[in-house]
Design a protein around this motif. Sequence first.
Motif, PDB file in Angstrom:
ATOM      1  N   ASP A 151      24.813  99.902  71.935  1.00 44.25           N
ATOM      2  CA  ASP A 151      24.971 100.807  73.074  1.00 44.25           C
ATOM      3  C   ASP A 151      26.163 101.735  72.880  1.00 44.25           C
ATOM      4  O   ASP A 151      27.278 101.282  72.590  1.00 44.25           O
ATOM      5  CB  ASP A 151      25.163 100.012  74.366  1.00 44.25           C
ATOM      6  CG  ASP A 151      23.923  99.244  74.766  1.00 44.25           C
ATOM      7  OD1 ASP A 151      22.833  99.584  74.269  1.00 44.25           O
ATOM      8  OD2 ASP A 151      24.041  98.292  75.563  1.00 44.25           O
ATOM      9  N   ASP A 152      25.922 103.020  73.037  1.00 45.32           N
ATOM     10  CA  ASP A 152      26.996 104.003  72.970  1.00 45.32           C
ATOM     11  C   ASP A 152      27.641 104.109  74.342  1.00 45.32           C
ATOM     12  O   ASP A 152      27.045 104.633  75.286  1.00 45.32           O
ATOM     13  CB  ASP A 152      26.438 105.362  72.543  1.00 45.32           C
ATOM     14  CG  ASP A 152      27.525 106.386  72.272  1.00 45.32           C
ATOM     15  OD1 ASP A 152      28.680 106.150  72.678  1.00 45.32           O
ATOM     16  OD2 ASP A 152      27.217 107.421  71.656  1.00 45.32           O
ATOM     17  N   PRO A 156      26.880 109.931  74.237  1.00 42.26           N
ATOM     18  CA  PRO A 156      25.827 110.003  73.215  1.00 42.26           C
ATOM     19  C   PRO A 156      25.379 111.439  72.939  1.00 42.26           C
ATOM     20  O   PRO A 156      25.306 112.267  73.860  1.00 42.26           O
ATOM     21  CB  PRO A 156      24.683 109.191  73.832  1.00 42.26           C
ATOM     22  CG  PRO A 156      25.338 108.316  74.855  1.00 42.26           C
ATOM     23  CD  PRO A 156      26.489 109.101  75.388  1.00 42.26           C
ATOM     24  N   GLY A 157      25.067 111.711  71.684  1.00 43.77           N
ATOM     25  CA  GLY A 157      24.585 113.041  71.329  1.00 43.77           C
ATOM     26  C   GLY A 157      25.585 114.113  71.718  1.00 43.77           C
ATOM     27  O   GLY A 157      26.777 114.015  71.435  1.00 43.77           O
ATOM     28  N   ASP A 158      25.100 115.148  72.398  1.00 45.84           N
ATOM     29  CA  ASP A 158      25.992 116.225  72.854  1.00 45.84           C
ATOM     30  C   ASP A 158      26.275 116.128  74.348  1.00 45.84           C
ATOM     31  O   ASP A 158      26.634 117.115  74.984  1.00 45.84           O
ATOM     32  CB  ASP A 158      25.390 117.587  72.527  1.00 45.84           C
ATOM     33  CG  ASP A 158      24.070 117.840  73.242  1.00 45.84           C
ATOM     34  OD1 ASP A 158      23.516 116.885  73.846  1.00 45.84           O
ATOM     35  OD2 ASP A 158      23.566 118.979  73.200  1.00 45.84           O
ATOM     36  N   ARG A 239      12.791 108.010  77.953  1.00 42.16           N
ATOM     37  CA  ARG A 239      12.809 106.716  78.647  1.00 42.16           C
ATOM     38  C   ARG A 239      12.205 106.822  80.036  1.00 42.16           C
ATOM     39  O   ARG A 239      11.433 105.963  80.469  1.00 42.16           O
ATOM     40  CB  ARG A 239      14.244 106.197  78.763  1.00 42.16           C
ATOM     41  CG  ARG A 239      14.911 105.830  77.469  1.00 42.16           C
ATOM     42  CD  ARG A 239      16.220 105.116  77.716  1.00 42.16           C
ATOM     43  NE  ARG A 239      16.012 103.738  78.153  1.00 42.16           N
ATOM     44  CZ  ARG A 239      16.982 102.925  78.538  1.00 42.16           C
ATOM     45  NH1 ARG A 239      18.240 103.351  78.587  1.00 42.16           N
ATOM     46  NH2 ARG A 239      16.723 101.690  78.915  1.00 42.16           N
ATOM     47  N   ASN A 240      12.555 107.883  80.745  1.00 46.70           N
ATOM     48  CA  ASN A 240      12.051 108.047  82.111  1.00 46.70           C
ATOM     49  C   ASN A 240      10.548 108.309  82.134  1.00 46.70           C
ATOM     50  O   ASN A 240       9.841 107.828  83.029  1.00 46.70           O
ATOM     51  CB  ASN A 240      12.804 109.182  82.814  1.00 46.70           C
ATOM     52  CG  ASN A 240      14.236 108.804  83.151  1.00 46.70           C
ATOM     53  OD1 ASN A 240      14.574 107.627  83.258  1.00 46.70           O
ATOM     54  ND2 ASN A 240      15.093 109.799  83.320  1.00 46.70           N
ATOM     55  N   ARG A 241      10.033 109.048  81.138  1.00 48.76           N
ATOM     56  CA  ARG A 241       8.589 109.303  81.070  1.00 48.76           C
ATOM     57  C   ARG A 241       7.813 108.021  80.823  1.00 48.76           C
ATOM     58  O   ARG A 241       6.696 107.857  81.313  1.00 48.76           O
ATOM     59  CB  ARG A 241       8.283 110.322  79.964  1.00 48.76           C
ATOM     60  CG  ARG A 241       8.555 111.759  80.334  1.00 48.76           C
ATOM     61  CD  ARG A 241       7.822 112.709  79.405  1.00 48.76           C
ATOM     62  NE  ARG A 241       8.179 112.500  78.004  1.00 48.76           N
ATOM     63  CZ  ARG A 241       9.164 113.147  77.384  1.00 48.76           C
ATOM     64  NH1 ARG A 241       9.901 114.039  78.058  1.00 48.76           N
ATOM     65  NH2 ARG A 241       9.417 112.918  76.109  1.00 48.76           N
ATOM     66  N   SER A 250      20.927 106.713  80.728  1.00 46.30           N
ATOM     67  CA  SER A 250      21.491 106.761  79.383  1.00 46.30           C
ATOM     68  C   SER A 250      20.371 106.630  78.365  1.00 46.30           C
ATOM     69  O   SER A 250      19.328 106.025  78.636  1.00 46.30           O
ATOM     70  CB  SER A 250      22.517 105.642  79.181  1.00 46.30           C
ATOM     71  OG  SER A 250      21.912 104.371  79.355  1.00 46.30           O
ATOM     72  N   PRO A 251      20.554 107.183  77.173  1.00 46.75           N
ATOM     73  CA  PRO A 251      19.524 107.075  76.140  1.00 46.75           C
ATOM     74  C   PRO A 251      19.591 105.723  75.444  1.00 46.75           C
ATOM     75  O   PRO A 251      20.508 104.932  75.664  1.00 46.75           O
ATOM     76  CB  PRO A 251      19.902 108.210  75.180  1.00 46.75           C
ATOM     77  CG  PRO A 251      21.394 108.286  75.289  1.00 46.75           C
ATOM     78  CD  PRO A 251      21.701 107.988  76.736  1.00 46.75           C
ATOM     79  N   VAL A 252      18.610 105.460  74.594  1.00 41.07           N
ATOM     80  CA  VAL A 252      18.651 104.291  73.712  1.00 41.07           C
ATOM     81  C   VAL A 252      19.320 104.730  72.418  1.00 41.07           C
ATOM     82  O   VAL A 252      18.936 105.744  71.821  1.00 41.07           O
ATOM     83  CB  VAL A 252      17.241 103.751  73.419  1.00 41.07           C
ATOM     84  CG1 VAL A 252      17.311 102.596  72.427  1.00 41.07           C
ATOM     85  CG2 VAL A 252      16.557 103.318  74.703  1.00 41.07           C
ATOM     86  N   THR A 253      20.325 103.989  71.990  1.00 43.90           N
ATOM     87  CA  THR A 253      21.040 104.328  70.769  1.00 43.90           C
ATOM     88  C   THR A 253      21.053 103.142  69.816  1.00 43.90           C
ATOM     89  O   THR A 253      20.850 101.998  70.221  1.00 43.90           O
ATOM     90  CB  THR A 253      22.488 104.749  71.077  1.00 43.90           C
ATOM     91  OG1 THR A 253      23.144 103.705  71.812  1.00 43.90           O
ATOM     92  CG2 THR A 253      22.525 106.026  71.898  1.00 43.90           C
ATOM     93  N   VAL A 254      21.304 103.436  68.549  1.00 40.71           N
ATOM     94  CA  VAL A 254      21.454 102.388  67.546  1.00 40.71           C
ATOM     95  C   VAL A 254      22.738 102.672  66.773  1.00 40.71           C
ATOM     96  O   VAL A 254      23.039 103.825  66.449  1.00 40.71           O
ATOM     97  CB  VAL A 254      20.239 102.328  66.603  1.00 40.71           C
ATOM     98  CG1 VAL A 254      20.044 103.628  65.859  1.00 40.71           C
ATOM     99  CG2 VAL A 254      20.361 101.167  65.636  1.00 40.71           C
TER     100      VAL A 254
END
Length: 326
Positions: A151-152, A156-158, A239-241, A250-254
Amino acid sequence: MRNMHLEAAIWTLFTSIEFYEEAARECERTMDWFGTLAIARRVANFGRNNQIYDTFKKRAADFRRGAELARLGDYELIWRISDSIRGDARGIMEQPLPSWMTNVEYQEFGEVRWSRLLAYASQITRALNNAMTAGESFLHPDPDCPERSDDDDGFPGDSIVEAYSDNVQWYKEPLFWTLPDPLPEYVIDKSVSCRTGDEVPWTGVWYPDTGLDGCSLTFAIKGMLMQPVFRVVKTIEERNRESGGAIFGSPVTVAVATTWHPVISSGHPLNEEADLRAKAGEPCPKAGVWQPMEVGASDRRYEAGEIMGSLGTAYGYTVWRWKSER
């Protein structure tokens, strides 16, 4: 295309001593507002209200002390204090303040003043989270929740750009979040490297060899363990879709081990109108001499339409900036 200069400037702002000191001043402004109002209502010595006033006073002192320690390279206190503000807000807003505040005053207290303070605290916390914990978590995952190390807890990203923009546009009274105008030009110093899990040699903003596609810059602290890079593998929108009605924030991160390099100011202002850039693998948009945005790398001439070259970064891509016609 991502604007590394803008992202680096925001990372620099959120981790600056001046930003921490402004959080202290935000505490003091709320303390003064609350104290003046309580005196006017003749409740300044009424139980919990003195404790509320003293909480703001203490937090202002905590932020100032945290800023002093951060100036010396110790970010532990400023990180812990910023993370505690949300708990303070919950405890204070549960008090029977509407018994002596008007509705307008209560909304001003909660939706404006507390909100502004939380805006500072949240950005400080997020900007420091990975620097403080992600290196250790990556090397030694929690056996009860090993997936947590992916988890970030930063930006995350920009998403740091959205966090900055949303806040500066929301408040009627401007926040102390002014970026330099024009932005400084930032470059990647390839002469200094730090691998995930190694001891960080320099405090500041860092760029991952993975590149920024789905990843982010980060802030790292000298003497701490260098963190992994976090790659977004599923966006918030995706994720929401797929959620069937659930809402994710929040997004899924690795987490991925990588090598990092400092992001430093070149000492020159960024001329955004002349800041023509292209990624490795793309056709050259304009003939001339192109400069890789990495310290120590050589300029190269490209003809229009020629495929931009890669300098061989491990996972990401080389970004080139147009320099001159010859």
